[in-house]
Design a protein around this motif. Structure first.
Motif, PDB file in Angstrom:
ATOM      1  N   LEU A 506       0.831  -1.212   0.000  1.00  0.00           N
ATOM      2  CA  LEU A 506       0.000   0.000   0.000  1.00  0.00           C
ATOM      3  C   LEU A 506       0.859   1.254   0.000  1.00  0.00           C
ATOM      4  O   LEU A 506       0.632   2.178  -0.790  1.00  0.00           O
ATOM      5  N   ARG A 507       1.854   1.286   0.865  1.00  0.00           N
ATOM      6  CA  ARG A 507       2.696   2.489   0.968  1.00  0.00           C
ATOM      7  C   ARG A 507       3.485   2.734  -0.325  1.00  0.00           C
ATOM      8  O   ARG A 507       3.679   3.878  -0.740  1.00  0.00           O
ATOM      9  N   LYS A 508       3.948   1.664  -0.961  1.00  0.00           N
ATOM     10  CA  LYS A 508       4.748   1.830  -2.178  1.00  0.00           C
ATOM     11  C   LYS A 508       3.899   2.212  -3.392  1.00  0.00           C
ATOM     12  O   LYS A 508       4.403   2.793  -4.357  1.00  0.00           O
ATOM     13  N   LEU A 509       2.599   1.886  -3.363  1.00  0.00           N
ATOM     14  CA  LEU A 509       1.743   2.162  -4.509  1.00  0.00           C
ATOM     15  C   LEU A 509       0.908   3.426  -4.345  1.00  0.00           C
ATOM     16  O   LEU A 509       0.344   3.927  -5.327  1.00  0.00           O
ATOM     17  N   LEU A 510       0.808   3.943  -3.126  1.00  0.00           N
ATOM     18  CA  LEU A 510      -0.076   5.078  -2.861  1.00  0.00           C
ATOM     19  C   LEU A 510       0.275   6.288  -3.737  1.00  0.00           C
ATOM     20  O   LEU A 510      -0.614   6.923  -4.316  1.00  0.00           O
ATOM     21  N   THR A 511       1.558   6.631  -3.827  1.00  0.00           N
ATOM     22  CA  THR A 511       1.962   7.797  -4.609  1.00  0.00           C
ATOM     23  C   THR A 511       1.592   7.637  -6.072  1.00  0.00           C
ATOM     24  O   THR A 511       1.102   8.583  -6.715  1.00  0.00           O
ATOM     25  N   TRP A 512       1.818   6.442  -6.630  1.00  0.00           N
ATOM     26  CA  TRP A 512       1.482   6.204  -8.031  1.00  0.00           C
ATOM     27  C   TRP A 512      -0.019   6.326  -8.257  1.00  0.00           C
ATOM     28  O   TRP A 512      -0.472   6.911  -9.251  1.00  0.00           O
ATOM     29  N   SER A 513      -0.793   5.765  -7.343  1.00  0.00           N
ATOM     30  CA  SER A 513      -2.245   5.815  -7.476  1.00  0.00           C
ATOM     31  C   SER A 513      -2.753   7.255  -7.436  1.00  0.00           C
ATOM     32  O   SER A 513      -3.559   7.672  -8.282  1.00  0.00           O
ATOM     33  N   LEU A 514      -2.264   8.029  -6.477  1.00  0.00           N
ATOM     34  CA  LEU A 514      -2.695   9.422  -6.352  1.00  0.00           C
ATOM     35  C   LEU A 514      -2.214  10.267  -7.531  1.00  0.00           C
ATOM     36  O   LEU A 514      -2.933  11.152  -8.005  1.00  0.00           O
ATOM     37  N   GLY A 515      -0.999  10.004  -8.007  1.00  0.00           N
ATOM     38  CA  GLY A 515      -0.474  10.752  -9.138  1.00  0.00           C
ATOM     39  C   GLY A 515      -1.292  10.531 -10.402  1.00  0.00           C
ATOM     40  O   GLY A 515      -1.644  11.487 -11.114  1.00  0.00           O
ATOM     41  N   LEU A 516      -1.624   9.264 -10.678  1.00  0.00           N
ATOM     42  CA  LEU A 516      -2.445   8.965 -11.853  1.00  0.00           C
ATOM     43  C   LEU A 516      -3.862   9.500 -11.684  1.00  0.00           C
ATOM     44  O   LEU A 516      -4.489   9.956 -12.653  1.00  0.00           O
ATOM     45  N   LEU A 517      -4.374   9.473 -10.439  1.00  0.00           N
ATOM     46  CA  LEU A 517      -5.696  10.042 -10.171  1.00  0.00           C
ATOM     47  C   LEU A 517      -5.706  11.540 -10.475  1.00  0.00           C
ATOM     48  O   LEU A 517      -6.662  12.054 -11.064  1.00  0.00           O
ATOM     49  N   ALA A 518      -4.639  12.238 -10.087  1.00  0.00           N
ATOM     50  CA  ALA A 518      -4.547  13.678 -10.352  1.00  0.00           C
ATOM     51  C   ALA A 518      -4.544  13.950 -11.859  1.00  0.00           C
ATOM     52  O   ALA A 518      -5.214  14.879 -12.343  1.00  0.00           O
ATOM     53  N   LEU A 519      -3.824  13.127 -12.624  1.00  0.00           N
ATOM     54  CA  LEU A 519      -3.757  13.326 -14.069  1.00  0.00           C
ATOM     55  C   LEU A 519      -5.111  13.117 -14.737  1.00  0.00           C
ATOM     56  O   LEU A 519      -5.533  13.922 -15.578  1.00  0.00           O
ATOM     57  N   ILE A 520      -5.813  12.048 -14.363  1.00  0.00           N
ATOM     58  CA  ILE A 520      -7.101  11.800 -15.015  1.00  0.00           C
ATOM     59  C   ILE A 520      -8.143  12.805 -14.539  1.00  0.00           C
ATOM     60  O   ILE A 520      -9.086  13.133 -15.280  1.00  0.00           O
ATOM     61  N   THR A 521      -7.976  13.333 -13.326  1.00  0.00           N
ATOM     62  CA  THR A 521      -8.885  14.374 -12.848  1.00  0.00           C
ATOM     63  C   THR A 521      -8.734  15.636 -13.698  1.00  0.00           C
ATOM     64  O   THR A 521      -9.723  16.276 -14.078  1.00  0.00           O
ATOM     65  N   VAL A 522      -7.497  15.990 -14.016  1.00  0.00           N
ATOM     66  CA  VAL A 522      -7.255  17.143 -14.897  1.00  0.00           C
ATOM     67  C   VAL A 522      -7.907  16.914 -16.256  1.00  0.00           C
ATOM     68  O   VAL A 522      -8.549  17.813 -16.824  1.00  0.00           O
ATOM     69  N   LEU A 523      -7.770  15.701 -16.799  1.00  0.00           N
ATOM     70  CA  LEU A 523      -8.380  15.373 -18.080  1.00  0.00           C
ATOM     71  C   LEU A 523      -9.899  15.530 -18.017  1.00  0.00           C
ATOM     72  O   LEU A 523     -10.522  16.130 -18.918  1.00  0.00           O
ATOM     73  N   ILE A 524     -10.506  15.017 -16.941  1.00  0.00           N
ATOM     74  CA  ILE A 524     -11.963  15.074 -16.802  1.00  0.00           C
ATOM     75  C   ILE A 524     -12.438  16.518 -16.634  1.00  0.00           C
ATOM     76  O   ILE A 524     -13.479  16.911 -17.191  1.00  0.00           O
ATOM     77  N   VAL A 525     -11.696  17.325 -15.891  1.00  0.00           N
ATOM     78  CA  VAL A 525     -12.040  18.746 -15.744  1.00  0.00           C
ATOM     79  C   VAL A 525     -12.019  19.429 -17.109  1.00  0.00           C
ATOM     80  O   VAL A 525     -12.931  20.194 -17.464  1.00  0.00           O
ATOM     81  N   LEU A 526     -10.992  19.157 -17.902  1.00  0.00           N
ATOM     82  CA  LEU A 526     -10.897  19.760 -19.240  1.00  0.00           C
ATOM     83  C   LEU A 526     -12.024  19.268 -20.143  1.00  0.00           C
ATOM     84  O   LEU A 526     -12.540  20.030 -20.969  1.00  0.00           O
ATOM     85  N   GLN A 527     -12.419  18.004 -19.980  1.00  0.00           N
ATOM     86  CA  GLN A 527     -13.516  17.476 -20.787  1.00  0.00           C
ATOM     87  C   GLN A 527     -14.860  18.085 -20.393  1.00  0.00           C
ATOM     88  O   GLN A 527     -15.818  18.036 -21.180  1.00  0.00           O
ATOM     89  N   SER A 528     -14.948  18.657 -19.202  1.00  0.00           N
ATOM     90  CA  SER A 528     -16.195  19.287 -18.759  1.00  0.00           C
ATOM     91  C   SER A 528     -16.315  20.727 -19.243  1.00  0.00           C
ATOM     92  O   SER A 528     -17.369  21.344 -19.084  1.00  0.00           O
ATOM     93  N   ILE A 529     -15.240  21.280 -19.819  1.00  0.00           N
ATOM     94  CA  ILE A 529     -15.228  22.670 -20.273  1.00  0.00           C
ATOM     95  C   ILE A 529     -15.436  22.691 -21.788  1.00  0.00           C
ATOM     96  O   ILE A 529     -14.593  22.197 -22.547  1.00  0.00           O
TER      97      ILE A 529
END
Length: 538
Positions: A506-529
């Protein structure tokens, strides 16, 4: 009858949401901070959710306990039923000489563990995800990487992180199909939208895998093949989900990527090969490929799995299996309606006996034992060893699914979702987080879509966002929480013989999971505009 209340804690939605989040916070804090073993962390979170259901949400104690029991049952069937039989098939290979032949076969494709992480965890894992899902791809990929010589911890990390990009269309697109069912939105629109989100993650995943295996040197030396794998997979996902059959999205993507990687390896190799003994110069003698008959025998269990699952998808066979082996019954002790007065979901159990993924894996195991001429006593002993190996995993998975059902049926999940949805226009940022939490909790993109899909659509309509975009965001972003779900962590740890290491993973994967979540969140925000990427919304 128990009627759910959205804001039972002092009549405050905010306080109710905070209280509803406590079991999830406790689970991840115990695992990640205090390094408590997964079964005890999961049991603690389950106990807290039951107490909150009774005291905070006024759920009758009998119904709260019955909800936990329903979750435990669902944990066994289908999830643990899949995992147990998947690992049994693997153990059947270990007790034969074919396991060593299989390891040589894998290394004969490439002696480079970085390349193998792409071929096995990303490509073959996606193929398994397209057919089975529910932890089987992680378990089998990790076992195959071990056979190739990868260290247990790395094999678990690589298999968990690779099991992201294909998940939204896994199990023959079950998550997207379920999302269409609970939201009432057109399946084609949802599939098209998800197919315009997940490919961006697919492009990055192979690069991250080679980094996990060999750090910056791995990326520097193998980025061409990693990029080819990611682009081909993402492009195939987009084309298939948008223009062909959504059910075949991952099958087409996985097969196309395997072919692309193998073709590229014919004309290109990294400057160094990173194998079991470390880095050596390219051109060093590779492991000699065994004869064709031995290769076929060594990969026979996985060929059998694909053949059995493919036969089960033939319409006539699929219908017969469904009619002959499906048992549906109301779970005893539950009578729950939502705050809107409608019957809550998850009160009726659909128990598939013949068409269940676990049953098909069991049949594959029996066929493997017959092909390998394993005597029944040895096969049964291997099954017993599998159960013993998974004893703590069984406790963990059952407890987490019990937690999920209690939160869902008591109204805790709804309180949390509605509170997040009350953020107005900022909901477009919270929407992916809701999906991520749902998958991290349930371990299933399908379950998360069923749990939060209607909340996403209702919130989107209230704040003027495209419902299709927000519903698809639940699924596409949710897959990034799968690597952190306690069920998947327990599956990976058990598959590599490191039961108890779930907190480390969990500790070793948490950063990767959050980082990819941040990237797809940016994509989804842009898709809403509309003026940005709004044109991508069907």
């Amino acid at each position: 009858m128990f009627e759910q209340d959205i804001d039972p804690v002092f009549g405050s939605l905010a306080l109710s949401a905070i209280a509803a989040a406590l079991p999830l916070v406790l689970l991840f804090v115990l695992l990640g901070v205090f390094k408590v073993r997964a079964p005890f962390a999961a049991l603690s979170a389950l106990a807290l959710s039951i107490v909150l259901a009774i005291v905070g949400w006024n759920m009758p104690p009998v119904q709260a306990l019955s909800a936990a029991g329903a979750g435990v049952f669902y944990g066994f069937f289908p999830i643990l039923w899949i995992l147990i039989n998947a690992l049994w098939v693997y153990r059947l290979t270990v007790v034969t000489p074919w396991f060593e032949v299989f390891g040589r076969t894998i290394r004969s494709v490439s002696d480079d563990l970085r390349i193998l992480s792409i071929l096995i965890a990303f490509c073959f894992g996606a193929l398994l995800e397209s057919l089975a899902g529910f932890g089987a791809p992680v378990a089998i990929s990790a076992a195959m990487l071990l056979a190739a010589g990868m260290a247990p911890l790395k094999a678990a990390l690589v298999s968990l992180l690779a099991n992201t990009a294909p998940v939204a269309f896994g199990a023959l697109a079950a998550p997207v199909i379920a999302l269409a069912g609970v939201t009432g939105l057109p399946l084609h629109d949802l599939a098209s939208m998800a197919g315009r989100q997940t490919p961006f993650i697919a492009v990055l995943v192979p690069l991250i895998l080679v980094f996990l295996v060999d750090g910056r040197r791995g990326v520097r030396q193998t980025w061409p093949v990693a990029l080819v794998a990611g682009i081909v997979f993402g492009l195939a996902q987009f084309v298939t989900s948008n223009f062909f059959a959504v059910e075949l999205t991952d099958v087409v993507a996985a097969v196309a990527t395997i072919a692309a990687v193998l073709l590229m390896l014919r004309v290109w190799q990294p400057a160094e090969l990173v194998g079991i003994s470390g880095a050596v110069e390219a051109g060093a003698p590779a492991v000699q490929r065994p004869p064709v008959r031995e290769v076929l025998m060594s990969i026979a269990p996985y060929l059998i799995i694909m053949i059995v699952f493919s036969i089960a998808q033939i319409p006539a066979v699929k219908q017969w299996l469904a009619v002959s082996g499906t048992v549906t019954f109301p779970w005893p002790g539950l009578d729950v309606v939502t705050a809107a007065g409608e019957p809550a979901g998850a009160q009726t159990m659909h128990f598939d006996t013949l068409k269940a993924t676990g049953t098909l894996l069991l049949i594959s195991g029996v066929l493997t034992a017959l092909l390998y001429r394993i005597v029944p006593r040895t096969a049964l002993k291997a099954y017993g060893s599998t159960l013993h190996q998974l004893r703590w995993t069984i406790v963990t998975v059952s407890s987490v699914l019990g937690l999920s059902f209690v939160m869902n049926l008591s109204g805790q999940a709804t309180s949390l979702g509605v509170a997040l949805a009350s953020a107005g226009g900022f909901f477009v940022v919270l929407s992916p987080i809701i999906g991520w939490i749902g998958v991290a909790l349930t371990g299933s993109d399908t379950s998360s879509n069923v749990l939060f899909g209607p909340v996403q659509v209702a919130a989107a309509e209230q704040v003027g966002l495209p419902p299709v975009l927000m519903a698809a965001a639940n699924s596409s972003a949710g897959v990034l929480g799968k690597m952190l779900s306690v069920q998947n962590l327990a599956v990976a740890a058990a598959a590599v013989g490191m039961v108890g290491s779930e907190g480390t993973l969990l500790r070793k994967l948490l950063t990767w999971s959050l980082g990819l979540l941040a990237l797809i969140t940016v994509l989804i925000v842009l898709q809403s505009i509309p003026g940005a990427l709004g044109w991508m919304v069907p």
